[in-house]
Write a protein that holds these residues in place. Structure first.
Motif, PDB file in Angstrom:
ATOM      1  N   ASN A 387      50.244  42.214  35.261  1.00 28.60           N
ATOM      2  CA  ASN A 387      50.905  42.507  33.719  1.00 28.60           C
ATOM      3  C   ASN A 387      50.524  43.441  32.951  1.00 28.60           C
ATOM      4  OD1 ASN A 387      52.301  39.761  34.522  1.00 28.60           O
ATOM      5  ND2 ASN A 387      50.933  38.677  33.082  1.00 28.60           N
ATOM      6  N   GLU A 388      51.230  43.864  32.179  1.00 25.14           N
ATOM      7  CA  GLU A 388      50.920  44.846  31.441  1.00 25.14           C
ATOM      8  C   GLU A 388      49.425  44.928  30.603  1.00 25.14           C
ATOM      9  OE1 GLU A 388      53.901  45.516  28.317  1.00 25.14           O
ATOM     10  OE2 GLU A 388      55.732  45.805  29.589  1.00 25.14           O
ATOM     11  N   ASP A 389      49.033  43.599  30.561  1.00 24.53           N
ATOM     12  CA  ASP A 389      47.766  43.572  29.784  1.00 24.53           C
ATOM     13  C   ASP A 389      46.784  43.870  31.125  1.00 24.53           C
ATOM     14  OD1 ASP A 389      48.021  41.236  31.230  1.00 24.53           O
ATOM     15  OD2 ASP A 389      47.578  39.995  29.437  1.00 24.53           O
ATOM     16  N   GLY A 390      47.091  43.987  32.270  1.00 27.23           N
ATOM     17  CA  GLY A 390      46.185  44.290  33.369  1.00 27.23           C
ATOM     18  C   GLY A 390      45.765  42.877  34.028  1.00 27.23           C
ATOM     19  N   GLN A 391      46.340  41.651  33.508  1.00 31.45           N
ATOM     20  CA  GLN A 391      46.056  40.252  34.139  1.00 31.45           C
ATOM     21  C   GLN A 391      46.863  39.864  35.081  1.00 31.45           C
ATOM     22  OE1 GLN A 391      43.179  38.712  32.907  1.00 31.45           O
ATOM     23  NE2 GLN A 391      43.024  41.104  32.034  1.00 31.45           N
ATOM     24  N   ILE A 392      46.588  39.124  36.059  1.00 30.16           N
ATOM     25  CA  ILE A 392      47.419  38.107  37.037  1.00 30.16           C
ATOM     26  C   ILE A 392      47.226  36.766  36.898  1.00 30.16           C
ATOM     27  CG2 ILE A 392      47.687  37.809  39.387  1.00 30.16           C
ATOM     28  CD1 ILE A 392      45.208  40.723  38.581  1.00 30.16           C
ATOM     29  N   SER A 435      50.737  41.609  58.656  1.00 28.22           N
ATOM     30  CA  SER A 435      49.853  42.939  58.507  1.00 28.22           C
ATOM     31  C   SER A 435      50.388  43.315  57.179  1.00 28.22           C
ATOM     32  CB  SER A 435      50.075  43.885  59.626  1.00 28.22           C
ATOM     33  OG  SER A 435      49.473  43.289  60.715  1.00 28.22           O
ATOM     34  N   GLU A 436      50.734  42.611  56.154  1.00 27.23           N
ATOM     35  CA  GLU A 436      51.169  43.179  54.880  1.00 27.23           C
ATOM     36  C   GLU A 436      49.961  42.690  53.976  1.00 27.23           C
ATOM     37  OE1 GLU A 436      54.574  41.140  53.318  1.00 27.23           O
ATOM     38  OE2 GLU A 436      54.047  39.276  54.568  1.00 27.23           O
ATOM     39  N   MET A 437      50.090  43.382  52.766  1.00 28.42           N
ATOM     40  CA  MET A 437      49.099  43.085  51.542  1.00 28.42           C
ATOM     41  C   MET A 437      49.899  42.329  50.659  1.00 28.42           C
ATOM     42  SD  MET A 437      45.989  43.980  51.840  1.00 28.42           S
ATOM     43  CE  MET A 437      45.546  43.844  49.894  1.00 28.42           C
ATOM     44  N   SER A 438      51.164  42.429  50.532  1.00 30.77           N
ATOM     45  CA  SER A 438      51.825  41.888  49.397  1.00 30.77           C
ATOM     46  C   SER A 438      51.508  40.238  49.502  1.00 30.77           C
ATOM     47  CB  SER A 438      53.080  42.484  49.462  1.00 30.77           C
ATOM     48  OG  SER A 438      53.944  42.014  50.659  1.00 30.77           O
ATOM     49  N   LYS A 439      51.388  39.598  50.873  1.00 27.11           N
ATOM     50  CA  LYS A 439      51.251  38.274  50.943  1.00 27.11           C
ATOM     51  C   LYS A 439      49.790  37.856  50.430  1.00 27.11           C
ATOM     52  CE  LYS A 439      51.869  34.210  53.957  1.00 27.11           C
ATOM     53  NZ  LYS A 439      52.180  34.051  55.727  1.00 27.11           N
ATOM     54  N   ARG A 440      49.651  37.632  49.215  1.00 22.04           N
ATOM     55  CA  ARG A 440      48.217  37.399  48.661  1.00 22.04           C
ATOM     56  C   ARG A 440      47.955  36.068  48.558  1.00 22.04           C
ATOM     57  NH1 ARG A 440      46.761  42.421  46.587  1.00 22.04           N
ATOM     58  NH2 ARG A 440      48.309  43.918  46.517  1.00 22.04           N
ATOM     59  N   TYR A 441      46.769  35.750  48.966  1.00 28.53           N
ATOM     60  CA  TYR A 441      46.032  34.396  48.773  1.00 28.53           C
ATOM     61  C   TYR A 441      44.729  34.355  47.735  1.00 28.53           C
ATOM     62  CZ  TYR A 441      48.345  32.792  53.052  1.00 28.53           C
ATOM     63  OH  TYR A 441      49.190  32.565  53.986  1.00 28.53           O
ATOM     64  N   GLY A 442      44.337  35.536  47.461  1.00 30.79           N
ATOM     65  CA  GLY A 442      42.980  35.638  46.646  1.00 30.79           C
ATOM     66  C   GLY A 442      42.878  35.144  45.132  1.00 30.79           C
ATOM     67  N   PHE A 443      41.684  34.722  44.979  1.00 31.94           N
ATOM     68  CA  PHE A 443      41.166  34.604  43.509  1.00 31.94           C
ATOM     69  C   PHE A 443      41.057  36.111  42.897  1.00 31.94           C
ATOM     70  CE2 PHE A 443      39.230  30.646  45.407  1.00 31.94           C
ATOM     71  CZ  PHE A 443      40.116  29.918  45.090  1.00 31.94           C
ATOM     72  N   ILE A 444      40.736  37.118  43.806  1.00 29.38           N
ATOM     73  CA  ILE A 444      40.434  38.246  43.362  1.00 29.38           C
ATOM     74  C   ILE A 444      41.722  39.304  43.760  1.00 29.38           C
ATOM     75  CG2 ILE A 444      39.035  40.352  43.620  1.00 29.38           C
ATOM     76  CD1 ILE A 444      36.519  38.109  43.918  1.00 29.38           C
ATOM     77  N   TYR A 445      42.295  40.330  42.966  1.00 29.84           N
ATOM     78  CA  TYR A 445      43.388  41.062  43.463  1.00 29.84           C
ATOM     79  C   TYR A 445      42.751  42.394  43.825  1.00 29.84           C
ATOM     80  CZ  TYR A 445      47.531  43.688  42.671  1.00 29.84           C
ATOM     81  OH  TYR A 445      48.840  44.508  42.991  1.00 29.84           O
ATOM     82  N   VAL A 446      43.268  42.723  44.922  1.00 26.04           N
ATOM     83  CA  VAL A 446      42.720  44.031  45.329  1.00 26.04           C
ATOM     84  C   VAL A 446      43.947  45.051  45.223  1.00 26.04           C
ATOM     85  CG1 VAL A 446      42.036  45.330  47.517  1.00 26.04           C
ATOM     86  CG2 VAL A 446      41.043  43.141  46.959  1.00 26.04           C
ATOM     87  N   ARG A 460      39.852  39.952  38.843  1.00 23.27           N
ATOM     88  CA  ARG A 460      39.792  38.504  38.747  1.00 23.27           C
ATOM     89  C   ARG A 460      41.299  38.084  38.110  1.00 23.27           C
ATOM     90  NH1 ARG A 460      35.236  40.889  37.178  1.00 23.27           N
ATOM     91  NH2 ARG A 460      33.639  40.242  38.055  1.00 23.27           N
ATOM     92  N   LYS A 461      41.743  37.149  39.014  1.00 21.23           N
ATOM     93  CA  LYS A 461      43.000  36.442  38.486  1.00 21.23           C
ATOM     94  C   LYS A 461      42.554  35.267  37.842  1.00 21.23           C
ATOM     95  CE  LYS A 461      44.938  37.614  43.135  1.00 21.23           C
ATOM     96  NZ  LYS A 461      45.664  37.321  44.136  1.00 21.23           N
ATOM     97  N   ASP A 462      43.669  34.641  37.285  1.00 22.37           N
ATOM     98  CA  ASP A 462      43.481  33.307  36.445  1.00 22.37           C
ATOM     99  C   ASP A 462      42.745  32.364  37.377  1.00 22.37           C
ATOM    100  OD1 ASP A 462      44.402  34.395  34.370  1.00 22.37           O
ATOM    101  OD2 ASP A 462      46.676  33.349  34.265  1.00 22.37           O
ATOM    102  N   SER A 463      43.214  32.372  38.559  1.00 20.69           N
ATOM    103  CA  SER A 463      42.802  31.276  39.436  1.00 20.69           C
ATOM    104  C   SER A 463      41.535  31.272  39.971  1.00 20.69           C
ATOM    105  CB  SER A 463      43.429  31.250  41.018  1.00 20.69           C
ATOM    106  OG  SER A 463      43.441  32.744  41.500  1.00 20.69           O
ATOM    107  N   PHE A 464      40.725  32.644  39.812  1.00 22.95           N
ATOM    108  CA  PHE A 464      39.367  32.901  39.853  1.00 22.95           C
ATOM    109  C   PHE A 464      38.476  32.148  38.690  1.00 22.95           C
ATOM    110  CE2 PHE A 464      35.200  35.072  38.635  1.00 22.95           C
ATOM    111  CZ  PHE A 464      34.745  35.477  39.847  1.00 22.95           C
ATOM    112  N   TYR A 465      38.988  31.859  37.505  1.00 21.99           N
ATOM    113  CA  TYR A 465      38.378  31.370  36.378  1.00 21.99           C
ATOM    114  C   TYR A 465      38.505  29.967  36.529  1.00 21.99           C
ATOM    115  CZ  TYR A 465      37.686  36.052  34.661  1.00 21.99           C
ATOM    116  OH  TYR A 465      37.729  37.321  34.746  1.00 21.99           O
ATOM    117  N   TRP A 466      39.637  29.287  37.403  1.00 23.29           N
ATOM    118  CA  TRP A 466      39.979  27.968  37.442  1.00 23.29           C
ATOM    119  C   TRP A 466      39.126  27.458  38.321  1.00 23.29           C
ATOM    120  CZ3 TRP A 466      41.937  26.161  42.078  1.00 23.29           C
ATOM    121  CH2 TRP A 466      41.991  24.658  41.942  1.00 23.29           C
ATOM    122  N   TYR A 467      38.889  28.420  39.742  1.00 22.58           N
ATOM    123  CA  TYR A 467      37.889  27.860  40.640  1.00 22.58           C
ATOM    124  C   TYR A 467      36.480  27.715  39.992  1.00 22.58           C
ATOM    125  CZ  TYR A 467      36.578  27.083  45.756  1.00 22.58           C
ATOM    126  OH  TYR A 467      36.196  26.842  46.860  1.00 22.58           O
TER     127      TYR A 467
END
Length: 480
Positions: A387-392, A435-446, A460-467
């Motif tokens: 997002n514009e605020d840099g958050q996921i 072999s794509e990056m757009s299929k993302r699973y992580g708590f951490i965005y790369v 760190r995504k929102d899911s990071f803090y949730w986990y």
């Protein structure tokens, strides 16, 4: 009357899982040889939702080795090879007490058939495993996760060649001796039953080098099963406390209708998904497998000591769980296959979402084997937006994981001995199949896109803090 707990055990492993070939990069550093994953090319012109690494020919291999224009994302990954210290430190912030990764076979034996290992490769994993432990995480190490040295595929036809048994056992023995006091839990082969979608990545058999590919696959699996059993025996000789796990891709299907024909066909189909774990956890070939091979004109050649070797069974079961499928008499008769349940919601990649199916699978496996179980992959691939605020804000991921963890808890209350839960890709990595990056699973965005552009910055995504909250509460606080 005995009652089973309705909470997660105190010593439960809350982890995360990645694979070396999808994360490390540095594909020619440290004396590493080429592995089978290094020829996986990203192709945006192919329907990504249907792409797999099913069959590869020698022509495909030779093209990849000489291609100067194509992009091969697994050669660079997310640069975990150089950034693992900062990545592990960030992952540890979630409270994870275990971390699963693999050792790239081609870093230890660059060609696979050497008599001595590559010391520089071993030193890298010395430091990586030390760092995992330093961050308070129990290492769970996969020995073979689609990283067979490419030389074994091109020169020996991979697992189809019986010589690969000895190459793999030598590799295992090196690792077990090196890490006998650091690594207790091992998975020998990732998703050993996955011989269709990841056929070449798994077995390393060029499709044009064998006359009967179906037979070659099962012969290759036989060699792999024998190698795993021999390795399990060696592990116990080196350190009796080592725990050897075997891993399935959960491919159990459910009958598409109550018709007796569909029910029976599904039972027969599922038997050949259980086949791999039946051998590695029970120690012998089940009778239904012989019927399957006879009906499909498949002849499996046994070595003189194979039956005795197979008696060296694994200690625990692990499996990946992403979706469920249904099957009927027609689908089983045609290709012994299953298909997506149209009644279930789907992910962006067309994978059905079925949390209750996880509880079902846990009960079925535990009823069959009565051994400890780890869920070593679970997650949802999704398009994440910064997002514009840099958050996921990945509420969809939180919702998916929450519902699956709830079902794990229910399975524990059912009496299933679940000892660990490892979401797949706690940090974004390259997709295995596409072999794509757009299929993302992580708590951490790369910060990296499908064609390799980006800063590699971690967020760190929102899911990071949730986990974090989930782990801190030992699975009691799943809200967000």
């Amino acid at each position: 009357m005995k009652k089973y707990p309705k909470t997660f055990p105190d010593n439960f492993f809350w982890g995360g899982a990645i694979a070396a070939n999808q994360s490390e990069g540095a594909y020619l550093e440290g004396g590493k040889g080429l592995c089978v994953a290094d020829i996986n090319r990203f192709n945006a012109d192919v329907d990504i939702k249907k792409k797999s690494n099913e069959e590869i020919t020698m022509e495909d291999i030779n093209f990849a080795l000489t291609d100067k224009e194509g992009y091969y994302p697994k050669r660079t990954g997310i640069d975990f090879y150089h950034r693992y210290k900062e990545d592990l430190k960030m992952l540890a912030e979630t409270g994870m007490n275990s971390f699963r990764t693999s050792i790239n076979w081609a870093r230890i034996f660059p060609n696979g058939d050497e008599s001595e290992p590559n010391e520089e490769g071993l030193q890298y994993y010395d430091e990586l495993i030390d760092e995992v432990i330093k961050n308070g995480m129990e290492p769970l190490i996969t020995v073979s996760h689609y990283e067979m040295p490419l030389h074994l595929a091109t020169e020996y036809n991979g697992w189809y060649n019986r010589k690969t048994i000895d190459f793999f056992v030598r590799y295992c023995e090196v690792l077990f001796n090196r890490y006998k006091d650091k690594v207790k839990y091992w998975i020998l082969v990732n998703q050993i039953n996955l011989i269709s979608f990841e056929s070449f990545n798994h077995l390393g058999i060029p499709a044009d080098r064998v006359e009967n590919l179906a037979e070659a696959k099962y012969q290759g699996v036989h060699h792999e099963l024998v190698a795993c059993a021999r390795a399990a025996k060696i592990a116990k000789e080196i350190n009796p406390k080592m725990q050897i796990g075997m891993m399935l891709f959960d491919a159990i299907s459910h009958p598409a209708s109550p018709k007796p024909e569909d029910v029976l066909a599904t039972v027969k189909r599922n038997q050949m998904e259980y086949f791999f774990s039946d051998v590695l956890l029970r120690g012998y070939y089940p009778s239904y497998a012989y019927r399957f091979f006879e009906d499909n004109h498949i002849n499996i050649v046994f070595g003189e000591t194979d039956e005795e070797d197979l008696k060296n069974t694994a200690d625990f079961l692990t499996f990946s769980y992403y979706y469920t499928r249904i099957s009927d008499a027609e689908s089983v008769k045609k290709k012994n296959t299953a298909y997506i349940n149209p009644e279930l919601p789907e992910s962006d990649w067309g994978w059905s979402i079925d949390p209750i199916g996880l509880r079902t699978a846990l009960n079925l496996y535990y009823d069959r084997y009565q051994l400890p179980i780890m869920i070593t992959e679970n997650g949802i691939g999704a398009y994440d937006q910064v997002n514009e605020d840099g958050q996921i804000h990945d509420h969809y991921r939180i919702d998916y994981l929450k519902k699956h963890i709830e079902q794990v808890k229910e399975a524990i209350a059912d009496g299933v001995e679940v000892i660990g839960y490892y979401p797949w890709g706690p940090i974004d990595i390259v997709s295995c199949s596409s072999s794509e990056m757009s299929k993302r699973y992580g708590f951490i965005y790369v910060d990296k896109d499908d064609v390799g552009k980006g800063t590699l910055e971690r967020k760190r995504k929102d899911s990071f803090y949730w986990y974090q909250k989930v782990i801190a509460s030992n699975g009691e606080n799943l809200g967000y």
